[in-house]
Scaffold this active site. Sequence first.
Site, mmCIF file in Angstrom:
data_model
loop_
_atom_site.group_PDB
_atom_site.id
_atom_site.type_symbol
_atom_site.label_atom_id
_atom_site.label_comp_id
_atom_site.label_asym_id
_atom_site.label_seq_id
_atom_site.Cartn_x
_atom_site.Cartn_y
_atom_site.Cartn_z
ATOM 1 N N TYR A 70 0.612 -1.128 -0.031
ATOM 2 C CA TYR A 70 -0.093 -0.140 -0.565
ATOM 3 C C TYR A 70 0.721 1.365 0.184
ATOM 4 O O TYR A 70 0.541 2.123 -0.746
ATOM 5 C CB TYR A 70 -0.996 0.081 1.349
ATOM 6 C CG TYR A 70 -2.203 -0.726 1.314
ATOM 7 C CD1 TYR A 70 -2.581 -1.898 0.233
ATOM 8 C CD2 TYR A 70 -3.437 0.338 1.377
ATOM 9 C CE1 TYR A 70 -4.021 -2.344 0.516
ATOM 10 C CE2 TYR A 70 -4.577 -0.423 1.254
ATOM 11 C CZ TYR A 70 -5.188 -1.352 0.634
ATOM 12 O OH TYR A 70 -6.362 -2.138 1.150
ATOM 13 N N LYS A 110 2.559 -15.282 2.459
ATOM 14 C CA LYS A 110 2.653 -16.554 1.545
ATOM 15 C C LYS A 110 4.350 -15.981 1.590
ATOM 16 O O LYS A 110 5.124 -16.261 1.116
ATOM 17 C CB LYS A 110 2.210 -15.260 0.549
ATOM 18 C CG LYS A 110 2.304 -16.269 -0.741
ATOM 19 C CD LYS A 110 1.008 -16.721 -1.077
ATOM 20 C CE LYS A 110 1.203 -17.877 -2.463
ATOM 21 N NZ LYS A 110 0.146 -18.628 -2.542
ATOM 22 N N ASP A 151 -3.880 -17.792 0.763
ATOM 23 C CA ASP A 151 -4.581 -18.673 0.128
ATOM 24 C C ASP A 151 -5.777 -19.622 0.727
ATOM 25 O O ASP A 151 -6.558 -19.790 0.941
ATOM 26 C CB ASP A 151 -4.059 -19.184 -1.057
ATOM 27 C CG ASP A 151 -3.016 -20.111 -0.958
ATOM 28 O OD1 ASP A 151 -2.189 -19.952 0.674
ATOM 29 O OD2 ASP A 151 -2.580 -20.927 -2.060
ATOM 30 N N ASP A 207 -7.300 -6.107 4.126
ATOM 31 C CA ASP A 207 -8.027 -5.627 3.824
ATOM 32 C C ASP A 207 -8.807 -6.714 2.465
ATOM 33 O O ASP A 207 -10.550 -6.545 3.357
ATOM 34 C CB ASP A 207 -7.556 -5.207 2.183
ATOM 35 C CG ASP A 207 -8.245 -3.816 1.699
ATOM 36 O OD1 ASP A 207 -9.238 -3.367 2.348
ATOM 37 O OD2 ASP A 207 -7.967 -4.672 0.398
ATOM 38 N N ASP A 233 -12.575 -8.447 4.392
ATOM 39 C CA ASP A 233 -13.835 -8.244 3.842
ATOM 40 C C ASP A 233 -14.429 -9.859 3.391
ATOM 41 O O ASP A 233 -15.676 -9.594 3.758
ATOM 42 C CB ASP A 233 -13.591 -7.597 1.863
ATOM 43 C CG ASP A 233 -13.808 -6.361 2.197
ATOM 44 O OD1 ASP A 233 -13.653 -5.517 3.072
ATOM 45 O OD2 ASP A 233 -14.786 -5.625 0.529
HETATM 46 C C1 IPM Z 1 -10.500 -0.657 3.625
HETATM 47 C C2 IPM Z 1 -10.721 -0.279 2.467
HETATM 48 C C3 IPM Z 1 -9.422 1.067 2.100
HETATM 49 C C4 IPM Z 1 -8.196 0.193 1.955
HETATM 50 C C5 IPM Z 1 -9.335 1.559 0.671
HETATM 51 C C6 IPM Z 1 -10.962 2.901 0.600
HETATM 52 C C7 IPM Z 1 -8.910 3.024 0.384
HETATM 53 O O1 IPM Z 1 -10.859 -0.677 0.945
HETATM 54 O O2 IPM Z 1 -10.437 0.483 4.676
HETATM 55 O O3 IPM Z 1 -10.481 -2.376 3.946
HETATM 56 O O4 IPM Z 1 -8.026 -0.798 0.699
HETATM 57 O O5 IPM Z 1 -7.470 -0.103 2.694
HETATM 58 MG MG MG Z 2 -10.989 -2.746 1.981
#
Ligand code: IPM
Ligand code: MG
Length: 383
Positions: free
Chosen positions: A135, A199, A231, A255, A259
């Site tokens: 990042y 990884k 993975d 990240d 999710d």
């Molecule tokens: C998160 C989001 C952010 C990230 C984006 C909006 C930059 O997806 O906070 O998980 O990738 O960290």
């Molecule tokens: Mg995110």
Amino acid sequence: MKIAILPGDGIGPEIVAEAVRVLGALDLKFETETALVGGAAYDAHGHPLPEATLALARQADAVLFGAVGDWKYDRLERPLRPEQAILGLRKHLGLFANLRPALCYDALVQASSLKPELVAGLDILIIRELTGDIYFGQPRGRRTAVDGHFPGAEEAFDTMRYSRPEIERIAHVAFQAASKRASASGRPGARGKVTSVDKANVLETFQFWKDVVSAVHAQYPDVELEHMYVDNAAMQLVRAPRKFDVVVTGNLFGDILSDEAAMLTGSIGMLPSASLDANGKGLYEPSHGSAPDIAGKGVANPLATILSVAMMLRYSLQQPQAAERIESAVQAVLAAGLRTPDLWSEGTSKVGTREMGEAVVAALAGAAGDALRSGRTMTRIKS
Ligand code: IPM
Ligand code: MG
């Protein structure tokens, strides 16, 4: 205590308004100040993270953040895009530790896309390193390739990198969290577990990650450590999610996995987060994004933001009881059957953003059931 309120774009202002409503119902004295961030700040001041917004975030004791981003800014050069606001805040405030708890509330067991028996009682904590990795790694950019499969072709590149101190400090956060969770569980002999996701079979950066996490582990004999490739971790999260306790990983993997973990809980609209610096100062935001497709419709789920306020009370404002009150209130409104559209299913009551916020406030006052049943404070959305 001063709280900076940064609602941002898309559904940000709607969900933050409900979180602020809940904060205001706590009978605690906080000073708050609101500022523009993201696309909203770009429109007004030509920059997604104006100096004044950053200064406010710096001097506040905690930051409550909504969400940033909208497709309409996708054509801007990268430094001006809304996402740079959250990345800039993380970087400038040194918010290296991102805590994303994924908890499956009893009332939402049916809302998960996984079978109820896989997610009932789920309680995992994803700890994502937030200021390093690919990042932020330099160099990055576009250039003409001098080697590789197509020398002379246009190419783009990013740099994955981690230094020893960066890995050490996030590993400490993870081991300490696991140890605390084990003692808080009240189960005699309970032992915390950290799963470090890497990884290492392919990437130098993550072989180093694995080595450093293992070295830090020597200081935490009461916590179990396991290593898992990313993975496999992605697979295990949907195969047997309850096998996890604390998961620690880098910025990019975190990240993605957070999710994925969010969906185990029924909706990403339920997942709060805390991003902490070395001194416990933090930025609190829902893990979901700005959802421009539903912005302004009053249907977004404010619970992730409301639960982020609970995390703020616990981690930055030293008000653990107030945090628990909010968490119980959220549980109460869910148990009473209220659902925003992201969670709605046959037999539950569909409500909008504002009704959900008001219901949490009513539940804080101990009047959840009454307020909800009377329907007086509720304008139900037709399902
Ligand atoms: C998160 C989001 C952010 C990230 C984006 C909006 C930059 O997806 O906070 O998980 O990738 O960290
Ligand atoms: Mg995110």
